[in-house]
Design a protein around this motif. Structure first.
Motif, short mmCIF file in Angstrom:
data_model
loop_
_atom_site.label_atom_id
_atom_site.label_comp_id
_atom_site.label_asym_id
_atom_site.label_seq_id
_atom_site.Cartn_x
_atom_site.Cartn_y
_atom_site.Cartn_z
N VAL A 37 47.05 49.90 30.48
CA VAL A 37 45.93 49.74 31.41
C VAL A 37 44.86 50.81 31.23
O VAL A 37 43.91 50.87 32.02
CB VAL A 37 46.42 49.76 32.87
N ASN A 38 44.99 51.64 30.19
CA ASN A 38 44.09 52.78 30.06
C ASN A 38 42.62 52.38 29.95
O ASN A 38 41.75 53.02 30.55
CB ASN A 38 44.48 53.61 28.83
N LEU A 39 42.32 51.36 29.15
CA LEU A 39 40.93 50.94 28.99
C LEU A 39 40.36 50.42 30.31
O LEU A 39 39.19 50.64 30.62
CB LEU A 39 40.83 49.88 27.90
N LEU A 40 41.19 49.73 31.08
CA LEU A 40 40.73 49.21 32.37
C LEU A 40 40.43 50.36 33.33
O LEU A 40 39.44 50.32 34.07
CB LEU A 40 41.79 48.28 32.97
N LEU A 41 41.27 51.39 33.33
CA LEU A 41 41.02 52.55 34.19
C LEU A 41 39.77 53.29 33.74
O LEU A 41 38.99 53.78 34.58
CB LEU A 41 42.22 53.48 34.16
N LEU A 42 39.57 53.37 32.43
CA LEU A 42 38.36 54.02 31.90
C LEU A 42 37.11 53.27 32.37
O LEU A 42 36.11 53.90 32.74
CB LEU A 42 38.43 54.05 30.38
N VAL A 43 37.17 51.96 32.39
CA VAL A 43 36.04 51.16 32.88
C VAL A 43 35.82 51.38 34.37
O VAL A 43 34.68 51.50 34.84
CB VAL A 43 36.27 49.67 32.57
N LEU A 44 36.91 51.45 35.14
CA LEU A 44 36.76 51.71 36.58
C LEU A 44 36.06 53.04 36.82
O LEU A 44 35.13 53.14 37.63
CB LEU A 44 38.15 51.74 37.24
N VAL A 45 36.51 54.08 36.12
CA VAL A 45 35.88 55.40 36.29
C VAL A 45 34.44 55.37 35.79
O VAL A 45 33.52 55.87 36.45
CB VAL A 45 36.69 56.48 35.55
N GLY A 46 34.21 54.76 34.63
CA GLY A 46 32.87 54.69 34.07
C GLY A 46 31.90 53.89 34.92
O GLY A 46 30.69 54.14 34.89
N SER A 47 32.43 52.96 35.70
CA SER A 47 31.54 52.15 36.55
C SER A 47 30.84 53.01 37.59
O SER A 47 29.76 52.64 38.08
CB SER A 47 32.34 51.03 37.23
N ILE A 76 36.53 55.46 40.85
CA ILE A 76 37.43 56.60 40.65
C ILE A 76 38.58 56.55 41.65
O ILE A 76 39.74 56.78 41.29
CB ILE A 76 36.67 57.93 40.76
N GLY A 77 38.28 56.23 42.90
CA GLY A 77 39.32 56.16 43.92
C GLY A 77 40.37 55.10 43.59
O GLY A 77 41.58 55.35 43.73
N LEU A 78 39.93 53.93 43.16
CA LEU A 78 40.87 52.87 42.79
C LEU A 78 41.70 53.28 41.57
O LEU A 78 42.92 53.06 41.54
CB LEU A 78 40.12 51.57 42.51
N ALA A 79 41.04 53.87 40.57
CA ALA A 79 41.76 54.29 39.36
C ALA A 79 42.80 55.35 39.70
O ALA A 79 43.93 55.32 39.18
CB ALA A 79 40.77 54.83 38.33
N ALA A 80 42.46 56.29 40.59
CA ALA A 80 43.39 57.35 40.97
C ALA A 80 44.57 56.81 41.77
O ALA A 80 45.66 57.38 41.72
CB ALA A 80 42.66 58.42 41.78
N ALA A 81 44.37 55.72 42.49
CA ALA A 81 45.46 55.11 43.25
C ALA A 81 46.40 54.31 42.36
O ALA A 81 47.56 54.09 42.70
CB ALA A 81 44.90 54.22 44.36
N ILE A 82 45.89 53.87 41.21
CA ILE A 82 46.70 53.12 40.26
C ILE A 82 47.50 54.06 39.35
O ILE A 82 48.66 53.82 39.03
CB ILE A 82 45.82 52.19 39.42
N LYS A 83 46.85 55.14 38.95
CA LYS A 83 47.48 56.11 38.05
C LYS A 83 46.93 57.49 38.41
O LYS A 83 45.72 57.65 38.61
CB LYS A 83 47.16 55.76 36.59
N LEU A 107 41.72 41.03 29.15
CA LEU A 107 41.19 42.10 29.99
C LEU A 107 40.82 43.32 29.17
O LEU A 107 39.78 43.96 29.42
CB LEU A 107 42.22 42.48 31.06
N ASN A 108 41.64 43.67 28.18
CA ASN A 108 41.30 44.81 27.33
C ASN A 108 40.08 44.51 26.47
O ASN A 108 39.27 45.41 26.21
CB ASN A 108 42.50 45.20 26.47
N CYS A 109 39.94 43.28 26.02
CA CYS A 109 38.73 42.90 25.26
C CYS A 109 37.49 43.04 26.14
O CYS A 109 36.45 43.54 25.68
CB CYS A 109 38.85 41.47 24.74
N VAL A 110 37.58 42.59 27.38
CA VAL A 110 36.46 42.72 28.30
C VAL A 110 36.12 44.19 28.51
O VAL A 110 34.94 44.57 28.54
CB VAL A 110 36.77 42.03 29.64
N ALA A 111 37.14 45.02 28.65
CA ALA A 111 36.92 46.46 28.83
C ALA A 111 36.20 47.05 27.62
O ALA A 111 35.26 47.84 27.78
CB ALA A 111 38.25 47.18 29.06
#
Length: 375
Positions: free
Chosen positions: A139-149, A161-168, A89-93
């Motif tokens: 999970v930082n890279l995954l959250l960065l991808v969520l926000v960047g999307s 952003i909403g999903l990332a904020a609910a996770i962290k 998952l981090n490689c994909v991110a």
């Protein structure tokens, strides 16, 4: 030329492998162990999600309950499978970040893509914030991808952003950016998304939700010591100086005021706005571990684009030096004695670099980084 390029990538890969094998910074997927142990204790053993402590340490689950639900498959996953999934998952991110931020830089100049991208991927493995994200199983890279999307999701901008904020909680600041940038629809989408999945977690796991929002979220001792050298935020700087909290609040107020003024008056493009907001989050957060500094990555790509566009050799040299410093684990020299003025310059190296990125990104009046929005 192609043969030489491929040979150079192979040589670079060997050098990176030697670096990763010899530099003593492998974290043994510690945070992944916390995630997996906590959700297993919660869902399989019937314990309280926020009572769990990993292998007798003081560290337990610190994210909102929705994050626990999102990580629930780890409860029935073996350790090797969990590690493999985290790495994949981090490689994909990383691949997505390279595709979004680096490939357009190459294509806009007619440069080849594959060899530079391979080298950039290796660079992510060396760069300490992303290296630590891999080796902690974070999970930082995954959250960065969520926000960047949300830069590319015009129709449903704000969902990531909403999903990332609910996770962290850290990505909540991006909702503030959307409001400042007068992107009210995206801000509302982000807020509604965050609220909806948080309410879902409340309905599914009411006890865990009550424990988090009434107790765990306020207990900073669960996260770690503020003065620990890995805390590369303004709060960490002042904690290592044993300075009053008011100094930190004053620094946060100054940075937030400047950020608000910059967004409202300069009206940056979304790519630049998101990049600067990520840096601000790192600076003002009470705790910004080194692996949290992946939020600097979009800003670094924008600075690379600016460097190539303006042919600014000094900025290029500065970027190169900054990359070397943030790959060197230099702050850990002071891990045993981070306190006081003698340690002040070196133990806070990454904070100084974050401030430099923040000021450099906000210095230019023109709209930078539009390429990242169109990729």
């Amino acid at each position: 030329m192609i043969f030489r390029s491929k040979a150079f990538v192979v040589v670079a890969a060997i050098a990176v492998a030697v670096f990763l094998a010899t530099v003593p910074t492998f974290r043994h997927f510690f945070d992944l162990g916390v995630y997996r142990g906590a959700v297993h204790y919660w869902l399989i053993d019937g314990g309280d999600l926020y009572d769990y402590r990993y292998q007798g340490t003081e560290y337990g689950f610190t994210y909102p309950p929705f994050a626990g639900l999102a990580m629930s498959p780890l409860a029935i996953t073996s350790w090797p499978v969990a590690v493999a999934a985290s790495v994949v998952l981090n490689c994909v991110a990383v691949i997505l970040l390279i595709r979004w931020y680096f490939v357009p830089i190459l294509q806009s100049r007619g440069w080849p893509v594959w060899t530079p991208c391979a080298l950039m991927f290796l660079g992510f493995l060396v760069f300490e914030p992303s290296r630590d994200t891999f080796s902690y199983g974070q999970v930082n890279l995954l959250l960065l991808v969520l926000v960047g999307s949300d830069l590319r999701n015009k129709r449903f901008a704000g969902v990531g952003i909403g999903l990332a904020a609910a996770i962290k909680l850290t990505p909540v600041i991006f909702i503030g950016y959307l409001i400042l940038a007068r992107r009210y629809r995206a801000a509302a989408t982000a807020a509604i998304t965050c609220a909806a999945v948080t309410i879902l977690a409340l309905l599914v796991a009411p006890d865990a939700s009550r424990a988090f929002w009434t107790d765990a979220v306020w207990d900073t001792s669960r996260i770690g010591r503020l003065y620990y050298v890995s805390n590369q935020s303004l709060r960490g700087v002042l904690a290592r100086l044993d300075a009053p909290s008011m100094w930190w609040l004053a620094g946060v107020a100054l940075i937030v005021a400047y950020w608000c003024w910059w967004v409202r008056t300069r009206q940056p493009g979304p790519a630049a706005g998101f990049a600067v907001t990520g840096v601000v989050a790192c600076l003002i957060s009470p705790i910004t571990w080194v692996h949290h500094l992946v939020w600097l990555i979009p800003g670094l790509f924008l600075l690379l684009d600016r460097t190539l566009r303006t042919r600014d050799r000094r900025l290029l040299a500065t970027l190169g030096a900054g990359f070397v410093l943030m790959s060197s684990s230099i702050v850990w020299i002071w891990w045993a004695h981070p306190h006081g003025w003698p340690a002040f310059p070196g133990s806070n190296t990454y904070v100084w670099l974050s401030i430099a990125v923040f000021l450099t990104l906000t210095r230019e009046k023109t709209r930078i980084g539009e390429y990242a929005e169109k990729s």
